[in-house]
Write a protein that holds these residues in place. Structure first.
Motif, PDB file in Angstrom:
ATOM      1  N   HIS A  74      35.415  11.381   5.297  1.00 34.06           N
ATOM      2  CA  HIS A  74      36.500  10.416   5.152  1.00 34.06           C
ATOM      3  C   HIS A  74      35.981   9.007   4.860  1.00 34.06           C
ATOM      4  N   LEU A  75      34.928   8.595   5.559  1.00 34.08           N
ATOM      5  CA  LEU A  75      34.412   7.241   5.359  1.00 34.08           C
ATOM      6  C   LEU A  75      33.763   7.106   3.979  1.00 34.08           C
ATOM      7  N   THR A  76      33.033   8.121   3.559  1.00 34.55           N
ATOM      8  CA  THR A  76      32.444   8.094   2.221  1.00 34.55           C
ATOM      9  C   THR A  76      33.525   7.993   1.156  1.00 34.55           C
ATOM     10  N   THR A  77      34.605   8.724   1.345  1.00 31.43           N
ATOM     11  CA  THR A  77      35.711   8.689   0.377  1.00 31.43           C
ATOM     12  C   THR A  77      36.313   7.301   0.271  1.00 31.43           C
ATOM     13  N   GLU A  78      36.605   6.668   1.416  1.00 30.31           N
ATOM     14  CA  GLU A  78      37.258   5.360   1.397  1.00 30.31           C
ATOM     15  C   GLU A  78      36.319   4.270   0.880  1.00 30.31           C
ATOM     16  N   ILE A  79      35.047   4.318   1.273  1.00 33.21           N
ATOM     17  CA  ILE A  79      34.077   3.343   0.751  1.00 33.21           C
ATOM     18  C   ILE A  79      33.917   3.535  -0.752  1.00 33.21           C
ATOM     19  N   GLY A  80      33.890   4.787  -1.193  1.00 34.68           N
ATOM     20  CA  GLY A  80      33.781   5.067  -2.624  1.00 34.68           C
ATOM     21  C   GLY A  80      34.914   4.444  -3.418  1.00 34.68           C
ATOM     22  N   LYS A  81      36.129   4.501  -2.891  1.00 32.72           N
ATOM     23  CA  LYS A  81      37.285   3.896  -3.581  1.00 32.72           C
ATOM     24  C   LYS A  81      37.074   2.400  -3.795  1.00 32.72           C
ATOM     25  N   THR A  82      36.600   1.717  -2.762  1.00 29.30           N
ATOM     26  CA  THR A  82      36.430   0.268  -2.887  1.00 29.30           C
ATOM     27  C   THR A  82      35.288  -0.073  -3.844  1.00 29.30           C
ATOM     28  N   LEU A  83      34.227   0.732  -3.835  1.00 33.82           N
ATOM     29  CA  LEU A  83      33.104   0.461  -4.733  1.00 33.82           C
ATOM     30  C   LEU A  83      33.478   0.733  -6.182  1.00 33.82           C
ATOM     31  N   MET A  84      34.327   1.729  -6.429  1.00 27.97           N
ATOM     32  CA  MET A  84      34.828   1.970  -7.786  1.00 27.97           C
ATOM     33  C   MET A  84      35.535   0.724  -8.309  1.00 27.97           C
ATOM     34  N   TRP A  85      36.389   0.146  -7.459  1.00 23.44           N
ATOM     35  CA  TRP A  85      37.133  -1.053  -7.848  1.00 23.44           C
ATOM     36  C   TRP A  85      36.201  -2.247  -8.001  1.00 23.44           C
ATOM     37  N   LYS A  86      35.299  -2.429  -7.041  1.00 20.31           N
ATOM     38  CA  LYS A  86      34.390  -3.581  -7.064  1.00 20.31           C
ATOM     39  C   LYS A  86      33.514  -3.587  -8.312  1.00 20.31           C
ATOM     40  N   ASN A  87      33.070  -2.421  -8.712  1.00 23.30           N
ATOM     41  CA  ASN A  87      32.128  -2.308  -9.834  1.00 23.30           C
ATOM     42  C   ASN A  87      32.806  -1.972 -11.165  1.00 23.30           C
ATOM     43  N   HIS A  88      34.146  -1.949 -11.166  1.00 22.72           N
ATOM     44  CA  HIS A  88      34.903  -1.696 -12.393  1.00 22.72           C
ATOM     45  C   HIS A  88      34.461  -0.394 -13.070  1.00 22.72           C
ATOM     46  N   SER A  97      29.244   9.398 -10.069  1.00 23.86           N
ATOM     47  CA  SER A  97      28.268  10.067  -9.210  1.00 23.86           C
ATOM     48  C   SER A  97      27.386   9.056  -8.485  1.00 23.86           C
ATOM     49  N   LEU A  98      26.977   8.006  -9.176  1.00 24.85           N
ATOM     50  CA  LEU A  98      26.143   6.971  -8.547  1.00 24.85           C
ATOM     51  C   LEU A  98      26.903   6.245  -7.442  1.00 24.85           C
ATOM     52  N   ILE A  99      28.175   5.947  -7.694  1.00 25.91           N
ATOM     53  CA  ILE A  99      28.994   5.269  -6.691  1.00 25.91           C
ATOM     54  C   ILE A  99      29.159   6.159  -5.467  1.00 25.91           C
ATOM     55  N   GLN A 100      29.403   7.428  -5.663  1.00 24.25           N
ATOM     56  CA  GLN A 100      29.574   8.346  -4.540  1.00 24.25           C
ATOM     57  C   GLN A 100      28.300   8.441  -3.709  1.00 24.25           C
ATOM     58  N   LYS A 101      27.156   8.441  -4.365  1.00 19.88           N
ATOM     59  CA  LYS A 101      25.882   8.471  -3.631  1.00 19.88           C
ATOM     60  C   LYS A 101      25.696   7.193  -2.821  1.00 19.88           C
ATOM     61  N   GLU A 102      26.044   6.046  -3.409  1.00 18.05           N
ATOM     62  CA  GLU A 102      25.934   4.778  -2.689  1.00 18.05           C
ATOM     63  C   GLU A 102      26.865   4.756  -1.482  1.00 18.05           C
ATOM     64  N   ALA A 103      28.092   5.240  -1.679  1.00 19.57           N
ATOM     65  CA  ALA A 103      29.065   5.265  -0.583  1.00 19.57           C
ATOM     66  C   ALA A 103      28.580   6.143   0.557  1.00 19.57           C
ATOM     67  N   ASN A 104      27.998   7.277   0.226  1.00 23.33           N
ATOM     68  CA  ASN A 104      27.499   8.178   1.260  1.00 23.33           C
ATOM     69  C   ASN A 104      26.308   7.569   1.991  1.00 23.33           C
ATOM     70  N   SER A 105      25.454   6.859   1.252  1.00 20.32           N
ATOM     71  CA  SER A 105      24.297   6.210   1.878  1.00 20.32           C
ATOM     72  C   SER A 105      24.742   5.141   2.874  1.00 20.32           C
ATOM     73  N   ILE A 106      25.751   4.348   2.501  1.00 20.32           N
ATOM     74  CA  ILE A 106      26.282   3.323   3.401  1.00 20.32           C
ATOM     75  C   ILE A 106      26.888   3.969   4.636  1.00 20.32           C
ATOM     76  N   THR A 107      27.626   5.062   4.433  1.00 22.41           N
ATOM     77  CA  THR A 107      28.243   5.778   5.552  1.00 22.41           C
ATOM     78  C   THR A 107      27.196   6.284   6.528  1.00 22.41           C
TER      79      THR A 107
END
Length: 297
Positions: A74-88, A97-107
């Motif tokens: 759940h946390l990876t999913t929500e962080i991924g959403k914000t990073l998609m928006w932040k990075n356009h 795929s890169l954004i999802q990996k970053e989100a999971n690493s932060i989580t």
């Protein structure tokens, strides 16, 4: 009623006022999704206090693993959403795929910090218990005190604020603001053994710095003077040093204002200048501000 006319006028407003609508593949985190994440985090932080499971040592590992797996997803999913928006990020699969990996690493980094976070929250719960004569136990503080809940959510949101995660820290802070009446910006820096008593109406601004063993009562504002938007990156809110107590409805403003160690600020005081350590300031019965050196150690 001419529904076609109404439909066309609404669609036209979407075209002309695009700042307040989005039409792309990705959604922002919703209030409900962030509430769910916070609920899962509370279960992990305080096992046995929250959640529907009856815990014992035989079940603890299995249940904790289930909770950990849920949180990661759940946390990876929500962080991924914000990073998609932040990075356009568009619809390019390699970028996604890169954004999802970053989100999971932060989580995962956040989840690894849990033991330290739990230790800090334990010190906060102890400070609230010791600071409130009406508190019967630390269990009562964790289960029912709005001040402690606001501190808990602040510490979670602050982690993601420092990681430069957009949206989520403020969503978390505003959710607990709505439920407790306590407004702590996730950017504030707050030390250990932090005690909020009663709490309703407290405001702590983004650049406020609070030391260890500080106690705030209801209605306290640690705020800023009205400043231009261009000054947003400057220090706008006061510094409160270790051991300070600030009583109800006092207001302290300004990025250069420092309240020295072990000082006491009485109720209804308005401060825009610094106080030296061991100072006691209060409003007397004739409404004149008075201050003297405190004997508090």
């Amino acid at each position: 009623m001419n529904n076609k006319y109404i439909l066309d006028s609404i669609l036209n407003s979407y075209d002309t006022h695009g700042v307040i609508n989005r039409f792309d593949r990705y959604h922002f985190p919703t209030k409900h999704s962030i509430e769910h994440v916070l609920h899962l985090l509370k279960e992990m932080l305080f096992p046995g206090f929250f959640g529907s499971y009856e815990l014992d040592n035989n079940k603890l590992e299995d249940i904790t693993k289930k909770r950990l797996d849920l949180l990661e997803v759940h946390l990876t999913t929500e962080i991924g959403k914000t990073l998609m928006w932040k990075n356009h990020v568009g619809k390019v699969e390699s970028q996604i795929s890169l954004i999802q990996k970053e989100a999971n690493s932060i989580t995962l980094s956040f989840l690894e910090s849990f033991p330290v976070l739990r230790l800090t929250l334990k010190s906060d719960a102890q400070a609230v218990f010791e600071g409130d004569p009406a508190a019967k136990s630390i269990n009562e503080v964790i289960l029912s005190y709005p001040g402690f809940e606001a501190i808990m959510v602040y510490r979670i949101a602050h982690y993601f604020y420092l990681k430069d995660i957009p949206l989520i820290p403020r969503q978390m802070s505003e959710l607990v603001h709505s439920s407790t009446g306590i407004d702590i910006h996730p950017g504030a820096t707050i030390g250990e053994q932090f005690c909020i008593d009663h709490g309703t109406g407290i405001v702590i601004g983004e650049t406020a710095v609070i030391g260890n063993d500080v106690k705030l009562y209801q209605g306290v504002t640690l705020g800023a003077f009205s400043v231009d938007k261009n000054a947003a990156s400057s220090k706008r809110h006061p510094t409160i040093e270790d051991g300070v107590t600030i009583y109800a409805r006092s207001t302290i403003l300004g990025g250069n204002t420092v309240i020295g160690k072990n000082s006491i600020v009485g109720g209804n005081v308005w401060l825009t200048e610094s106080l030296p350590p061991n100072t006691k300031i209060y409003v007397s019965a004739d409404f004149k501000a008075s201050f003297k050196q405190s004997t508090k150690k």
